[in-house]
Structures are given as C-alpha cells and as structure tokens.
Design a protein around this motif. Sequence first.
Motif, mmCIF file in Angstrom:
data_model
loop_
_atom_site.group_PDB
_atom_site.id
_atom_site.type_symbol
_atom_site.label_atom_id
_atom_site.label_comp_id
_atom_site.label_asym_id
_atom_site.label_seq_id
_atom_site.Cartn_x
_atom_site.Cartn_y
_atom_site.Cartn_z
ATOM 1 N N LEU A 288 111.298 27.001 -10.732
ATOM 2 C CA LEU A 288 112.131 28.174 -11.032
ATOM 3 C C LEU A 288 111.827 29.311 -10.069
ATOM 4 O O LEU A 288 112.727 30.010 -9.617
ATOM 5 C CB LEU A 288 111.895 28.641 -12.474
ATOM 6 C CG LEU A 288 112.595 27.845 -13.566
ATOM 7 C CD1 LEU A 288 112.162 28.348 -14.936
ATOM 8 C CD2 LEU A 288 114.102 27.929 -13.440
ATOM 9 N N LEU A 289 110.546 29.488 -9.745
ATOM 10 C CA LEU A 289 110.173 30.539 -8.798
ATOM 11 C C LEU A 289 110.811 30.288 -7.442
ATOM 12 O O LEU A 289 111.146 31.215 -6.716
ATOM 13 C CB LEU A 289 108.655 30.613 -8.641
ATOM 14 C CG LEU A 289 107.903 31.336 -9.753
ATOM 15 C CD1 LEU A 289 106.419 31.301 -9.479
ATOM 16 C CD2 LEU A 289 108.363 32.779 -9.852
ATOM 17 N N ALA A 290 110.954 28.996 -7.095
ATOM 18 C CA ALA A 290 111.560 28.669 -5.811
ATOM 19 C C ALA A 290 113.081 28.748 -5.870
ATOM 20 O O ALA A 290 113.763 28.386 -4.920
ATOM 21 C CB ALA A 290 111.124 27.275 -5.372
ATOM 22 N N GLY A 291 113.604 29.209 -7.023
ATOM 23 C CA GLY A 291 115.044 29.377 -7.134
ATOM 24 C C GLY A 291 115.770 28.116 -7.550
ATOM 25 O O GLY A 291 117.002 28.055 -7.471
ATOM 26 N N GLY A 292 115.058 27.108 -7.997
ATOM 27 C CA GLY A 292 115.709 25.864 -8.420
ATOM 28 C C GLY A 292 115.546 25.644 -9.907
ATOM 29 O O GLY A 292 115.253 26.568 -10.661
ATOM 30 N N GLY B 274 115.459 33.096 -10.463
ATOM 31 C CA GLY B 274 114.625 32.746 -9.323
ATOM 32 C C GLY B 274 113.743 33.861 -8.818
ATOM 33 O O GLY B 274 114.100 35.030 -8.890
ATOM 34 N N GLY B 275 112.572 33.494 -8.313
ATOM 35 C CA GLY B 275 111.727 34.442 -7.605
ATOM 36 C C GLY B 275 110.829 35.302 -8.470
ATOM 37 O O GLY B 275 109.915 35.928 -7.960
ATOM 38 N N GLY C 219 112.756 32.004 -3.579
ATOM 39 C CA GLY C 219 113.454 32.106 -4.859
ATOM 40 C C GLY C 219 114.199 33.420 -5.012
ATOM 41 O O GLY C 219 115.257 33.474 -5.627
ATOM 42 N N SER C 220 113.649 34.501 -4.454
ATOM 43 C CA SER C 220 114.298 35.807 -4.591
ATOM 44 C C SER C 220 115.551 35.879 -3.747
ATOM 45 O O SER C 220 116.589 36.362 -4.197
ATOM 46 C CB SER C 220 113.357 36.926 -4.126
ATOM 47 O OG SER C 220 112.215 36.944 -4.910
#
Lengths: 726, 361
Positions: free
Chosen positions: A84-88, A288-289, A221-222
């Motif tokens: 999720l942090l990586a935007g996925g 994300g991010g 992610g951001s």
Amino acid sequence: MARPADAYPLNGQRWASKHSFRRWLSDLLDKSWMEGAVPLVLAVILGLSFALTTPAIVSPGDMSVMAGRLAELGLLAIALTLVLLAGGIDLSIGAMAGLTSIAALVMFRVYEMPGAVVVPITLAFGAILGAVNGFFIAVVKTRPFITTLVTAITFRALLQVVQSAYSAGLTFPRVDLTWAFLGRGAIAMIPTGILILLVVLVVVHVMLNRSRWGWWLKAVGSDRRSARRNGIPVQRVTFLAYVACGVLCALTGALMAARQGSTSASLGAGYEIIALTAVVLGGVSLRGGRGSVVRALIGTVVVVVIGQSIFRLNGETAVEVMVLAGVLLIFAAIDEKWGLHRAGLAQKLAINPFHYRAGPLVDVTDPSTVWRANKELDDAEPIGLGLIEGPEDCVVDDAERVYCGDRRGWIWRISGEGYRDAQIFARTGGTPLGHVWDQHGNLVVCVGGIGVARIDPTGDLEWIATHAKRRRFQLHDDTAIRFADDLDVAPDGSIYFSDASSRISAGNLLQMAAEYRPDGRVLRIDPDGSVDTVATSFASANGICTSHDGQSILIASTLFFRVDRLWISGPKQGQIEPVIENMPALPDNINRASDGNYWMSFTALRTPFLDIFLRHPEYRRAMTKQLPLDEWVLPQQNLSCVAKFTEAGDIIKIMWDSTASKHPLVTSMSEHRGWLYIGGLQNNRVGRVRLDPSEIGPIDPYAIPGLGRPVLPGTADIVVPDGVRG
Amino acid sequence: MSRWTDLKELIAPGSVRHTVAPPLEAGLRPNRRLQDASVRSRFAPLGVDDVVVWNGRAVVSAGRAVAALEGGEPATVWTSDAEVGALAVLPEGLAMAVEGRGIILLSGDGSTRVLSDEPRVRTRVTALHPHPDGGLLATVGSTRHDQWERALMLRDRSGLLLRIDIGGRVDELDTGIAWPAGVAVEADGAILLSVANDHVVERRAPSGAPATARTVLHNLPGYPGRLVAAGDGTWWAVMPRLRSRATELMFEFPDMVQEMVSSTEVDSWLVPRLRIEVPHRAPLQVGELSVLGQIKPWAPTRTYGLAFRFASSGQIVESAHSRADGDRHGATGVAVDDEGGVLVAVRGAGCIVEIGQEGVR
C-alpha cells in the motif's frame, strides 16, 4: 533562557482574543501525523468498546488464541502495508499464505524434511510468488488490483491441486524441535509467533523510515511521476515491494503450518479482507505513500479483539466477516475524505482575523495637533531615483555613501557627486529591511524571509541568524525567522531584532495586515551566536532601537499603533512597559536622534474606517476569502510621515511629504551629520533633507550606547589627523 | 453572514452565492477618452453638477450659480443662495432644481419664477427632463437621506419619479425607487429611468407605472446617473460612481454598516465617492498603493470617471473613461450640443470636458 516577556497585557485587548481556536485547530490539522492519527484513534476506541463489552476475551485461553491470530494477521498486515505504501494493493496475500503453508506442510510431513530446512525454502517460495505479482505489476504494468485478484485465484487453485495430490501423506503429524518451537514455543512467556512479529515489525519500521529503499517506497506511493523525475527506480522499488510482501506471507504460512497444522483447502481464505481492514483501521492510506507498520499493527490488534469479541458473543464466523467488512467500508470512506480534505481544511482555518479595539483616533488634519500639515519632506533631495526599488531602510558611512535595500534582494551602495555612482554592494536573496552598523563597522541587515545577515566592508555576507530556538509548548513551529524587520545593537554587543510575525513571511505582508494578530516577537542574537526569543505578542513588531542610556530597547508595534520599551538591564530587566500608545498612524522603524530624542517613521495612517474594520473580524475573514488581494482594505498607506519623540514618549515634531508622490510611504529614517535620510518600502528613491541646526544635538546617532561610535567604512578616505585640523 | 452559511460554504463552496459586481468589459472596456478629453471650462472641485444646451449655449449648474460657456470663460447667468443641481430645457425657459427652494424656471430674458416649491421637489432632486406633453419629469433620489452614500449603505428605497406640469402641479408616477438618478423620454413617449442603487436603466410606459418597467441595462458595474438623447436613437449616460466589491461585501454584515454609518463621517466610509477630498481619512485598498511612484490604472478605485452611450436595445455602444490613475472622476452631467459634441460635467474634478468622437485618434 528566561521565559520571553509577553507584551499582550499592554495592548488592552480581550484576553480571549489572544488565542484562536480555529488557528489552533488549523495548526493541529496541518501536522502530517494527523493523517493517520484520526482513523487510528477511532479504531482504538472501537476496539476498546468491543473489549470492554465482552470481558470473556481476557481469559488466558482467549489471550493465547488471540496471540496466535495476531502473529499471523500482523505479518500479513505488515506485508500489505508495504505494497500500500508503494501505491499498490495485494489481494493475493491470503492465498499466498495458504499456499506456502500447504507447501511447508508437504515438505515437512510428506518429504520429512527438517524444520530448519523447511522454513527457508518456504520463504523462498513466497518470494517467488511475490515476484510473480511484482513482475506483472512493476514490469508489465498491469493494474495491481486486477493482477493480484487473478493471482489470488490462481494460487488458491494451486493450493487445491497440491492439497488433493498429497492429501494422504499430509495427515501424519511429525515431531521436530524447530517445528514445535515455531508453532508452540515461547521465550520469556512470549509466544514465538509474537516474537517473530515484533522482530519483523522493528526491522520493517526501521527500513521504511531510515533506509533509502523505505524512502523510495513512500515516494513512489505518494507520486509515481515525481518519484521517477527525481531519479528513483520506480520499477525496481515496486517489484521489491511485492517480493517482500510474498516473503512475509510465506512467513505467515510457515507459522500457520507449525501452529495449526491445518490441511484445509480453504487455508488463509478471507485473510486478505481482514488484513486490509486492520491496515485501514490503522490509518494506512489506500491512496498510497502514507502509513506506518506500527499503526498497521495497532489496527490488527483492534481487528483481532473485535473478531474474538464477536466469536464470544455469537460464535459465527460469518458475523465476524460481516462486521469487519462494514468497519472496512466506513474506515475506507474516512481515509478517503480525511486524506483529501485535511490540508484544505487546515488552510481554510488558517486566517483568523483579530478583534482589535483601537482607542480614540486623533484627526491628523486638525491644525491644533502636532500632526498638522507641513511640507518638510517635500524638497528631499532624491538619491538613486529610477535605480532603486523599495529601499526599506538606509544607513550612511563616513564617506557619505548611502547603503540601502532593494526589493530585488540587493543592498545598494550609492556615492559620489550628486549620488550618481551606484553599485550593488551585496546580494541577500530575500527582502532587505532594517539596516544598522555594528560595533566593528559591519553592516547588519534584517532580511525578510531569511533572517539577519552581517556584511563586512568588502561586501562579504554572513548569516548570523536564520532560525531561533523553538519555544516550548507551541503547536506551531516558530523556529524559522520569517519576517526579520528591524534591529539594533545593545551595549553588550548583542543584536536585538524584530520578527514581524512568527507565522507569516515577508512576502505575505498583506495577509498580516488583514489578520491583525499579535504574532510578532523580538529576538536577541547573543555575542556567542545563539538566537533566543525575548519578547512576544507584538502586532507586527517593527522598529527596534536601543535607548540612549543603553538600558532598554524601544519596540514599535505597527498594527497596534504603539511603541513599547523592553528593559534589558537595570532593576526592571525583562519587563515591558508602554512608551507611546494609540497613535493615529502605524509606526515603523525607530532610530536615535542627535539631540537625545528618537526618530520614528510611520508607514501608514489610521483611518476612521480602519478602526471599525478592525472591530469586525468577520468582515475581514469574508474579505480574505471572497475578494481578490487587490481589493483588500488597508490603512491609508499612500500618506506617511516622520516623527520625533522624546524619551518619555511625547511626539514633538512631524514631517510630511505633502505631495504624497515622492515619499508616499516612509518606513525608515536615519540621521547622519545634519542630514535626515528617508527610505520607503514602496518608494523609488531614498531622500535626504537637511535638518535645521537647532535640531541637531551633540550625540552621534550611529554611536552604540555603551560601546561608542564604530569605525565605519570610508573613514580612511576622509579622516584628517587631529594635529592638522585647523 | 451566519455561521450556518459559513459552514455550508466550508463543506460545499459551490452552494453559497455572493454578489459580485461585473467587470468593465465589452462596450465599457476602459480607455482614456474622458481623461484625455479637452477641457471646456474649469470650476472648483465639486463645483459643477449638470450641463444642458440652451439656446445653442452650454449652460451648467455651478454651485450656487448657473453659468453659460461661451468661448472659454463661464459667464454667470443666474445666481442663487442655494446649490443648483439638475437642469432641463423647456420651451418656457431653463428649469433648475435649487436645493431647498424647489424647481425654478429661468426665462431667456433673465426673469425667474418658481415652477413648484412643493415639499417633494424642494430637495434631493437628482434629474429633470422635459415631458413631451409639457412640463417636466423629475426624479428624487430619496425622501429620507440627503446623501447618496447613506441611502446606499442603508439600502434605502424611497426615491420618487414625478411629473411636474407647467402650472406647478406635482404627480407621483412611482415611489419606492432605489435612488433614481436620471430620466429621459423616448420618441414614443416611453420613460427611460436610471435606478442607481439597483444598477439598472429601465424603460417604462409613459404612465411611469412600475408594472410596465423593462430593464434596458441590467447589472451595471456602477451606479448610473443622468441620461440624454444622443439624437440617433441612442442615449448618453453618466456613471458617477462604480460599484465596489468591498463595499457590497459589507451588506452581509449589517452591524458593521450600522457602526460605520452612525459613528463616522461619509468622507471616511468605504463607499464609492465623487471625489476623495481628505485622503488622510479615506480608506485604501491594496491595488491603490502607490508603488515606485505609480498608481495602477486598474486599481480598485472609489472614484472613477465614466460616460457611455447605449442603444435602446441595451447595447453599450461606446464609453469614455478616466481610470484610477486619472483625475476626471465623478461625471454627473452630460449634454449633446448642436454640432454633436458631447459635453460631460465632471463634478469630482470640477470641469466641463468635451469628449472626442469614437475612433478619432
């Protein structure tokens, strides 16, 4: 450092007006940690309410069940947080955990491998599964949602194939030390699973926050595009996130295999939704991010508590899933709206006009007052006309060269016959405001937007104050010096300077005039270089002047039409007392005059409408929101004047520019050898007028009280030895 | 504005509506024609009000006198002990609205007679126009407030449209108008009326009944004033003051308006004016700041000079401006002379100017 003196009580304004709830809220909302904090607090409240209504779950048996679930779900939540942090997103985590669990069991029970071998192979298998996701998403660039949905179905089908192929061999349990330790062991009463979870948590947390890969991950992610433009290998970072996710799922799988030993084909089914709920409850943004693994784990605790409570209350797994799905929907909505509007809300609440009650207004056009019209500045000799733009302040050296600021960030040095030679003496990069000579003959300049600079006679610039110590118990970070305005040197060699607002920078001057809050402060640069706040709550702290006796500092509070005195030595040290109050104009810089009095400039006039305007903050708030900047109301800034006042605070003389075109805005004046030099922030010149001999006294205004007159640049050019002088 | 509206706007910014004065555009696109116009005659600032052409001469109301412009110097035709305001040319002579006295008729031989000193026409008469059936049409800005600024801020609607016959009898055609400031009659007898504080110019049936009103110009960026026929079916009008968003925003805060109106003098209010007499007491807006010795022409301004010509269809054909950086502000009277020249009485600056033809450079 002593507590800074508070000038607010002198102003006679309502105490309640000093603090603004909206502003406090705005400051709070503006903190980046607020993004996750609100969902998290709500989640913890939710978990506590479940835990408190079902006391049964605190029994040792339930605790042990919950610990096991926590270890497995926690690892999945950490895995999901990474993607999720990586935007996925990864919907295949449940299937991966199930598949790796069966694979581990097959290796352990069918092929009878030792536990210490099974675990690394399982992790490697998880990495391969994750790499499949990563390959499609990062390299082929398929959508994460659909890709992981498809791989989830595939992995689960694979699980069924393996399970039916080896179903006969899978049923026989085996004993192995590593295996038993993994499933049922404990160190210091803490189950192995929880220990593993904590280790993983610490490692991932440190990696996310302290390693390059972690920063890259959040950057991707951001904003993928700007991450790419900043040279981050987006593809590699994304790929590795899915691989790491696969490894963590495999670790969960190994734990499940060791603890439960279940060979069901539905192993790990529904875990992805539970993990997703846990993560969203923890405030990890689906956009994300943004998020942290620690918060994700707290979310997991909440989910586990809710699950166990429902189990105790009802016993139905279906109800648990239903409740969690409902919670997930609600929190996903909160995450979306909150993440979208938090910053906007903070900004909308940021401007909070102050309710200011001004005292009675003296009519400056009344000829019976000291303010009566005259033409004393009308014939000022122009210096640098057509060349300089916005000289807020100016000083003169011993060769009669004029140094003044320019709104383009320069310091001019203008010299020669008729002041025709002008050169850029230094470049500051900000808005040069107050100027003063220090005891060594250096030019010290307040630079709006940056801080205080010291410029030596050759033009070399050194920053001596760009930030101050942060004051305690302030939500707002007042470290930056946003609006250094005027300054003077004290007898101990320290420099006192004003920061017109600890919130609004020099470029947003007009916002300050609309808001009218006492956010200004006075700071001191110690000879050892440290910078401290010494007094607060001035409405646009502006002019600063060391008194003739060196015992106090005069401080002009522009927006509150007043001058105050801060005692810096003697019995009243640290106290503030009023000098002039309720003037009909807005004071700017203050400087010493040669006759023992003080010069003060006025940047604008108070008008009757201004006084009403200041009593109606609601109008000003609407004005800042609805009207373009050009239509905001100001004091009468196209007319201003210079005053002379005594130590006791009596204004004894006013000098006007009756044309209102040469010096419409006077922000400073400097007396030097019988001339008064006049600067103005919006003017196209510096002016100088010859003072009447009756007004010139024996004191050198450039001499620092207690330290004497500095040797100024240019002295060598004109100095004549004593013996030669006639 | 209530807290509820605040909250509503915070949640859904599109759901709340605010009044916004339109920009000067299309036919009202700013130029310097009024600023650069040739001066026919100079008076003291605020010393001139209306201008008409009477017997081939331009005649102006200048303070307590009426003066004729011949060559350059104004020649006093008649003096009074009170301010002379609106003028109109009747077959019987020159009708003059004298403040506190009534409507006075000046004959060509210099003799005068009081046409009407009825209380309704004694004061605050803003415009006069000959009626096609003889006598006059007159507008009274307000029956409550002497000053336009006060009437504006207190949302006064007590203006009158009157018919005065040559015998002096006064008929009310309509009441309750938001500061009517100009009146004229079209060829078919229809009445054109400037309703300053509603920012409209409207056409009414010859009876003047409010039910027959149809707007010709609506939502003007200023407060329209006197009207005069340009001779070809179009009309010249003056706009003594422009609307200001900062002023109109105050209407949302009645307490503030009340405080301003009751505790300070008009010259210090944040309202459009004909002239800023004492800048020391006048509010200032950011755009008006003198920067490096310059005042920007586009600055939001409380004084402005504007005369414009519009067709009966509602199209503004041409306009002449004096912008924030100029000084020909507060145009209150307009007349078209026998050669087709357009004379504008610029009250704020105290002069009569003749504006050149459109397109002449």
